[in-house]
Each structure stands twice: as C-alpha cells, then as structure tokens.
Design a protein around this motif. Sequence first.
Motif, PDB file in Angstrom:
ATOM      1  N   PRO A  61      53.935 -52.136 -99.322  1.00  0.00           N
ATOM      2  CA  PRO A  61      54.514 -50.816 -99.070  1.00  0.00           C
ATOM      3  C   PRO A  61      53.619 -49.759 -99.707  1.00  0.00           C
ATOM      4  CG  PRO A  61      55.751 -51.953-100.777  1.00  0.00           C
ATOM      5  CD  PRO A  61      54.721 -52.917-100.277  1.00  0.00           C
ATOM      6  N   ALA A  62      53.545 -48.606 -99.044  1.00  0.00           N
ATOM      7  CA  ALA A  62      52.675 -47.534 -99.543  1.00  0.00           C
ATOM      8  C   ALA A  62      53.319 -46.185 -99.252  1.00  0.00           C
ATOM      9  CB  ALA A  62      51.297 -47.632 -98.910  1.00  0.00           C
ATOM     10  N   GLY A  63      54.247 -45.753-100.089  1.00  0.00           N
ATOM     11  CA  GLY A  63      54.860 -44.450 -99.951  1.00  0.00           C
ATOM     12  C   GLY A  63      55.531 -44.202 -98.615  1.00  0.00           C
ATOM     13  N   GLY A  64      56.411 -45.071 -98.208  1.00  0.00           N
ATOM     14  CA  GLY A  64      57.117 -44.924 -96.937  1.00  0.00           C
ATOM     15  C   GLY A  64      56.368 -45.509 -95.756  1.00  0.00           C
ATOM     16  N   ALA A  65      55.166 -45.980 -95.977  1.00  0.00           N
ATOM     17  CA  ALA A  65      54.370 -46.640 -94.934  1.00  0.00           C
ATOM     18  C   ALA A  65      53.961 -48.016 -95.474  1.00  0.00           C
ATOM     19  CB  ALA A  65      53.144 -45.788 -94.587  1.00  0.00           C
ATOM     20  N   TYR A  78      49.964 -48.522 -91.553  1.00  0.00           N
ATOM     21  CA  TYR A  78      51.021 -48.630 -90.543  1.00  0.00           C
ATOM     22  C   TYR A  78      52.256 -47.861 -90.985  1.00  0.00           C
ATOM     23  CZ  TYR A  78      47.961 -52.510 -89.431  1.00  0.00           C
ATOM     24  OH  TYR A  78      46.864 -53.257 -89.136  1.00  0.00           O
ATOM     25  N   THR A  79      52.928 -47.280 -90.027  1.00  0.00           N
ATOM     26  CA  THR A  79      54.204 -46.625 -90.325  1.00  0.00           C
ATOM     27  C   THR A  79      55.353 -47.608 -90.182  1.00  0.00           C
ATOM     28  OG1 THR A  79      54.386 -45.898 -88.029  1.00  0.00           O
ATOM     29  CG2 THR A  79      53.396 -44.353 -89.600  1.00  0.00           C
ATOM     30  N   ASP A  80      55.068 -48.759 -89.554  1.00  0.00           N
ATOM     31  CA  ASP A  80      56.103 -49.750 -89.264  1.00  0.00           C
ATOM     32  C   ASP A  80      55.757 -51.081 -89.945  1.00  0.00           C
ATOM     33  OD1 ASP A  80      58.420 -50.668 -87.553  1.00  0.00           O
ATOM     34  OD2 ASP A  80      56.823 -51.993 -86.807  1.00  0.00           O
ATOM     35  N   ARG A  81      56.692 -51.633 -90.704  1.00  0.00           N
ATOM     36  CA  ARG A  81      56.472 -52.898 -91.417  1.00  0.00           C
ATOM     37  C   ARG A  81      56.174 -54.032 -90.449  1.00  0.00           C
ATOM     38  NH1 ARG A  81      59.455 -57.406 -93.373  1.00  0.00           N
ATOM     39  NH2 ARG A  81      58.779 -58.079 -95.438  1.00  0.00           N
ATOM     40  N   ALA A  83      54.792 -53.939 -87.504  1.00  0.00           N
ATOM     41  CA  ALA A  83      53.432 -53.815 -86.970  1.00  0.00           C
ATOM     42  C   ALA A  83      52.404 -54.274 -88.001  1.00  0.00           C
ATOM     43  CB  ALA A  83      53.159 -52.377 -86.544  1.00  0.00           C
ATOM     44  N   ALA A  84      52.637 -53.926 -89.276  1.00  0.00           N
ATOM     45  CA  ALA A  84      51.739 -54.364 -90.347  1.00  0.00           C
ATOM     46  C   ALA A  84      51.743 -55.883 -90.461  1.00  0.00           C
ATOM     47  CB  ALA A  84      52.156 -53.722 -91.673  1.00  0.00           C
ATOM     48  N   LEU A  85      52.932 -56.491 -90.410  1.00  0.00           N
ATOM     49  CA  LEU A  85      53.036 -57.957 -90.470  1.00  0.00           C
ATOM     50  C   LEU A  85      52.340 -58.615 -89.286  1.00  0.00           C
ATOM     51  CD1 LEU A  85      56.714 -58.476 -91.658  1.00  0.00           C
ATOM     52  CD2 LEU A  85      54.637 -59.217 -92.834  1.00  0.00           C
ATOM     53  N   ALA A  86      52.548 -58.072 -88.095  1.00  0.00           N
ATOM     54  CA  ALA A  86      51.945 -58.657 -86.892  1.00  0.00           C
ATOM     55  C   ALA A  86      50.423 -58.632 -86.987  1.00  0.00           C
ATOM     56  CB  ALA A  86      52.417 -57.909 -85.645  1.00  0.00           C
ATOM     57  N   ASP A  87      49.860 -57.497 -87.427  1.00  0.00           N
ATOM     58  CA  ASP A  87      48.404 -57.425 -87.546  1.00  0.00           C
ATOM     59  C   ASP A  87      47.881 -58.347 -88.642  1.00  0.00           C
ATOM     60  OD1 ASP A  87      47.946 -55.778 -85.428  1.00  0.00           O
ATOM     61  OD2 ASP A  87      47.182 -54.096 -86.607  1.00  0.00           O
ATOM     62  N   ALA A  88      48.577 -58.406 -89.774  1.00  0.00           N
ATOM     63  CA  ALA A  88      48.148 -59.295 -90.855  1.00  0.00           C
ATOM     64  C   ALA A  88      48.145 -60.748 -90.389  1.00  0.00           C
ATOM     65  CB  ALA A  88      49.056 -59.125 -92.070  1.00  0.00           C
ATOM     66  N   ARG A  89      49.176 -61.134 -89.649  1.00  0.00           N
ATOM     67  CA  ARG A  89      49.255 -62.511 -89.139  1.00  0.00           C
ATOM     68  C   ARG A  89      48.148 -62.784 -88.125  1.00  0.00           C
ATOM     69  NH1 ARG A  89      55.703 -61.851 -88.847  1.00  0.00           N
ATOM     70  NH2 ARG A  89      56.186 -62.807 -90.865  1.00  0.00           N
ATOM     71  N   LYS A  90      47.880 -61.811 -87.281  1.00  0.00           N
ATOM     72  CA  LYS A  90      46.818 -61.971 -86.281  1.00  0.00           C
ATOM     73  C   LYS A  90      45.457 -62.119 -86.970  1.00  0.00           C
ATOM     74  CE  LYS A  90      44.747 -59.639 -82.330  1.00  0.00           C
ATOM     75  NZ  LYS A  90      44.748 -58.417 -81.515  1.00  0.00           N
ATOM     76  N   LEU A  91      45.181 -61.275 -87.955  1.00  0.00           N
ATOM     77  CA  LEU A  91      43.920 -61.365 -88.690  1.00  0.00           C
ATOM     78  C   LEU A  91      43.802 -62.700 -89.413  1.00  0.00           C
ATOM     79  CD1 LEU A  91      43.852 -57.753 -90.174  1.00  0.00           C
ATOM     80  CD2 LEU A  91      42.235 -58.685 -88.510  1.00  0.00           C
ATOM     81  N   ALA A  92      44.876 -63.119 -90.069  1.00  0.00           N
ATOM     82  CA  ALA A  92      44.860 -64.375 -90.815  1.00  0.00           C
ATOM     83  C   ALA A  92      44.676 -65.574 -89.891  1.00  0.00           C
ATOM     84  CB  ALA A  92      46.143 -64.526 -91.624  1.00  0.00           C
ATOM     85  N   GLY A  93      45.290 -65.508 -88.712  1.00  0.00           N
ATOM     86  CA  GLY A  93      45.155 -66.613 -87.760  1.00  0.00           C
ATOM     87  C   GLY A  93      43.732 -66.810 -87.285  1.00  0.00           C
ATOM     88  N   GLY A  94      42.943 -65.746 -87.267  1.00  0.00           N
ATOM     89  CA  GLY A  94      41.549 -65.855 -86.847  1.00  0.00           C
ATOM     90  C   GLY A  94      40.590 -66.032 -87.999  1.00  0.00           C
TER      91      GLY A  94
END
Length: 115
Positions: A61-65, A78-81, A83-94
């Motif tokens: 979390p970073a000040g509401g984002a 990211y403004t949405d948690r 979306a942040a999780l989805a991108d982190a998972r995608k990056l980690a998967g690769g």
Amino acid sequence: MSELPERPDVPQETHSGLAQAWASAGEAAQQLSEARQTEQETTARETSGTTPAPVRYSVLPAGGAFHVKRGDEVVGYYTDRDAALADARKLAGGDSPSRVVIHDDDRRPSEEETY
C-alpha cells in the motif's frame, strides 16, 4: 600463438599465405578454447544442484494506492489493489523462480505466493 618466423628459402607470397593460415589457426584455437570454457561453465551450473534465489515481488500500500516492487525497485503504481496483484503475479509467473509477497495496510507481509 607466436608469429610465423621468416624463412629466406620460402618465397614471400608463400610465406604470406602460411602466415595467414597460421593466424587463422590461432583464431580458431582461441574460439575453440572459449567455446569449451562456456560449455564447461554451463555444465557446471546445470550439475551443481544450486538454483538461483527467487525474485521477490512485493505488493505494498502507498498512500491510498499500491505499488509493485521487484526487489528494491518499484516497477508499477496502481490505484487498484487487484490490478497491482494481477501484474505482480504476471511478472512473477514469467520470472521463475519467484515469489509475490502481499503486504497488509500496515505494510507488513500478510501473504506469499511462489512461482
């Protein structure tokens, strides 16, 4: 390889051709030596039984984002948690082996996923 010595009994054009062949043989030997070194290093890595340390992706979390970090580097905001999780998972998967560490609102690790 050392330079081909001059021989007074050999015509200059023959000597030049031999010198070129000598130099080419030296280059080929160097390339072969480098190829063998690379092959030995690759074989040593493959048979050493060690695996690289997993890359750590953090969702914080970073000040509401939220931001995603790869190691100590921020790689996305990211403004949405979700979306942040989805991108982190995608990056980690690769980027195997890797893990995603999800932090709570107090920035303490609360969940971890391995890829």
